[in-house]
Motif scaffolding. Structure first.
Motif, PDB file in Angstrom:
ATOM      1  N   VAL A  47       0.825  -1.209   0.000  1.00  0.00           N
ATOM      2  CA  VAL A  47       0.000   0.000   0.000  1.00  0.00           C
ATOM      3  C   VAL A  47       0.863   1.265   0.000  1.00  0.00           C
ATOM      4  O   VAL A  47       0.491   2.274  -0.596  1.00  0.00           O
ATOM      5  CB  VAL A  47      -1.002  -0.012   1.184  1.00  0.00           C
ATOM      6  CG1 VAL A  47      -0.280   0.082   2.517  1.00  0.00           C
ATOM      7  CG2 VAL A  47      -2.030   1.086   1.024  1.00  0.00           C
ATOM      8  N   ILE A  48       2.023   1.212   0.624  1.00  0.00           N
ATOM      9  CA  ILE A  48       2.900   2.382   0.661  1.00  0.00           C
ATOM     10  C   ILE A  48       3.487   2.648  -0.723  1.00  0.00           C
ATOM     11  O   ILE A  48       3.509   3.795  -1.183  1.00  0.00           O
ATOM     12  CB  ILE A  48       4.001   2.201   1.728  1.00  0.00           C
ATOM     13  CG1 ILE A  48       3.359   2.128   3.118  1.00  0.00           C
ATOM     14  CG2 ILE A  48       5.021   3.322   1.659  1.00  0.00           C
ATOM     15  CD1 ILE A  48       4.300   1.767   4.227  1.00  0.00           C
ATOM     16  N   CYS A  49       3.962   1.609  -1.407  1.00  0.00           N
ATOM     17  CA  CYS A  49       4.472   1.772  -2.777  1.00  0.00           C
ATOM     18  C   CYS A  49       3.387   2.315  -3.692  1.00  0.00           C
ATOM     19  O   CYS A  49       3.619   3.250  -4.467  1.00  0.00           O
ATOM     20  CB  CYS A  49       4.967   0.434  -3.333  1.00  0.00           C
ATOM     21  SG  CYS A  49       6.525  -0.143  -2.663  1.00  0.00           S
ATOM     22  N   ARG A  50       2.190   1.734  -3.605  1.00  0.00           N
ATOM     23  CA  ARG A  50       1.096   2.156  -4.477  1.00  0.00           C
ATOM     24  C   ARG A  50       0.654   3.582  -4.177  1.00  0.00           C
ATOM     25  O   ARG A  50       0.032   4.230  -5.014  1.00  0.00           O
ATOM     26  CB  ARG A  50      -0.073   1.188  -4.366  1.00  0.00           C
ATOM     27  CG  ARG A  50       0.251  -0.167  -4.988  1.00  0.00           C
ATOM     28  CD  ARG A  50      -0.977  -1.047  -5.098  1.00  0.00           C
ATOM     29  NE  ARG A  50      -1.778  -1.033  -3.891  1.00  0.00           N
ATOM     30  CZ  ARG A  50      -1.875  -2.033  -3.009  1.00  0.00           C
ATOM     31  NH1 ARG A  50      -1.222  -3.150  -3.228  1.00  0.00           N
ATOM     32  NH2 ARG A  50      -2.625  -1.932  -1.944  1.00  0.00           N
ATOM     33  N   SER A  51       0.985   4.086  -2.994  1.00  0.00           N
ATOM     34  CA  SER A  51       0.665   5.469  -2.636  1.00  0.00           C
ATOM     35  C   SER A  51       1.734   6.438  -3.128  1.00  0.00           C
ATOM     36  O   SER A  51       1.632   7.638  -2.908  1.00  0.00           O
ATOM     37  CB  SER A  51       0.510   5.599  -1.118  1.00  0.00           C
ATOM     38  OG  SER A  51      -0.581   4.828  -0.669  1.00  0.00           O
ATOM     39  N   GLY A  52       2.795   5.900  -3.751  1.00  0.00           N
ATOM     40  CA  GLY A  52       3.826   6.757  -4.311  1.00  0.00           C
ATOM     41  C   GLY A  52       5.070   6.925  -3.475  1.00  0.00           C
ATOM     42  O   GLY A  52       5.869   7.821  -3.723  1.00  0.00           O
ATOM     43  N   TYR A  53       5.260   6.059  -2.473  1.00  0.00           N
ATOM     44  CA  TYR A  53       6.424   6.170  -1.595  1.00  0.00           C
ATOM     45  C   TYR A  53       7.222   4.869  -1.561  1.00  0.00           C
ATOM     46  O   TYR A  53       7.357   4.241  -0.498  1.00  0.00           O
ATOM     47  CB  TYR A  53       5.981   6.569  -0.185  1.00  0.00           C
ATOM     48  CG  TYR A  53       5.234   7.868  -0.155  1.00  0.00           C
ATOM     49  CD1 TYR A  53       5.914   9.073  -0.191  1.00  0.00           C
ATOM     50  CD2 TYR A  53       3.850   7.886  -0.137  1.00  0.00           C
ATOM     51  CE1 TYR A  53       5.236  10.268  -0.190  1.00  0.00           C
ATOM     52  CE2 TYR A  53       3.149   9.083  -0.143  1.00  0.00           C
ATOM     53  CZ  TYR A  53       3.852  10.271  -0.161  1.00  0.00           C
ATOM     54  OH  TYR A  53       3.178  11.454  -0.174  1.00  0.00           O
ATOM     55  N   PRO A  54       7.776   4.419  -2.696  1.00  0.00           N
ATOM     56  CA  PRO A  54       8.481   3.137  -2.718  1.00  0.00           C
ATOM     57  C   PRO A  54       9.704   3.080  -1.805  1.00  0.00           C
ATOM     58  O   PRO A  54      10.126   2.006  -1.414  1.00  0.00           O
ATOM     59  CB  PRO A  54       8.862   2.965  -4.189  1.00  0.00           C
ATOM     60  CG  PRO A  54       8.874   4.344  -4.744  1.00  0.00           C
ATOM     61  CD  PRO A  54       7.812   5.088  -3.994  1.00  0.00           C
ATOM     62  N   SER A  55      10.239   4.235  -1.436  1.00  0.00           N
ATOM     63  CA  SER A  55      11.402   4.217  -0.532  1.00  0.00           C
ATOM     64  C   SER A  55      11.027   3.771   0.879  1.00  0.00           C
ATOM     65  O   SER A  55      11.900   3.470   1.684  1.00  0.00           O
ATOM     66  CB  SER A  55      12.051   5.602  -0.482  1.00  0.00           C
ATOM     67  OG  SER A  55      11.129   6.551   0.012  1.00  0.00           O
ATOM     68  N   SER A  56       9.726   3.704   1.174  1.00  0.00           N
ATOM     69  CA  SER A  56       9.256   3.264   2.487  1.00  0.00           C
ATOM     70  C   SER A  56       8.542   1.916   2.417  1.00  0.00           C
ATOM     71  O   SER A  56       7.755   1.577   3.300  1.00  0.00           O
ATOM     72  CB  SER A  56       8.305   4.316   3.074  1.00  0.00           C
ATOM     73  OG  SER A  56       8.979   5.538   3.253  1.00  0.00           O
TER      74      SER A  56
END
Length: 63
Positions: A47-56
């Motif tokens: 869900v974090i990657c899909r929200s635009g924050y792949p570094s997290s």
């Protein structure tokens, strides 16, 4: 290559950055562009990657 190390906001950070020298095929970058790369790989499915924050990414792995 430049290497940046330090604690930013309480989070340990280490990245590599340099200018692009040569590319091939369908590369998304061009010679002369400046890039910053992480030492972590993300899976782009959480869900974090899909929200635009792949570094997290919750599934990140050291590369």
């Amino acid at each position: 290559m430049f290497e940046l190390q330090g604690a930013f906001g309480g989070v340990e950070v280490q990245v590599a950055c340099d200018g692009i020298q040569d590319v091939g095929g369908d590369a998304a970058v061009r010679p002369g562009q400046f890039v910053i790369g992480s030492f972590w790989a993300s899976d782009n499915t959480c869900v974090i990657c899909r929200s635009g924050y792949p570094s997290s990414c919750v599934h990140h792995v050291l590369i």
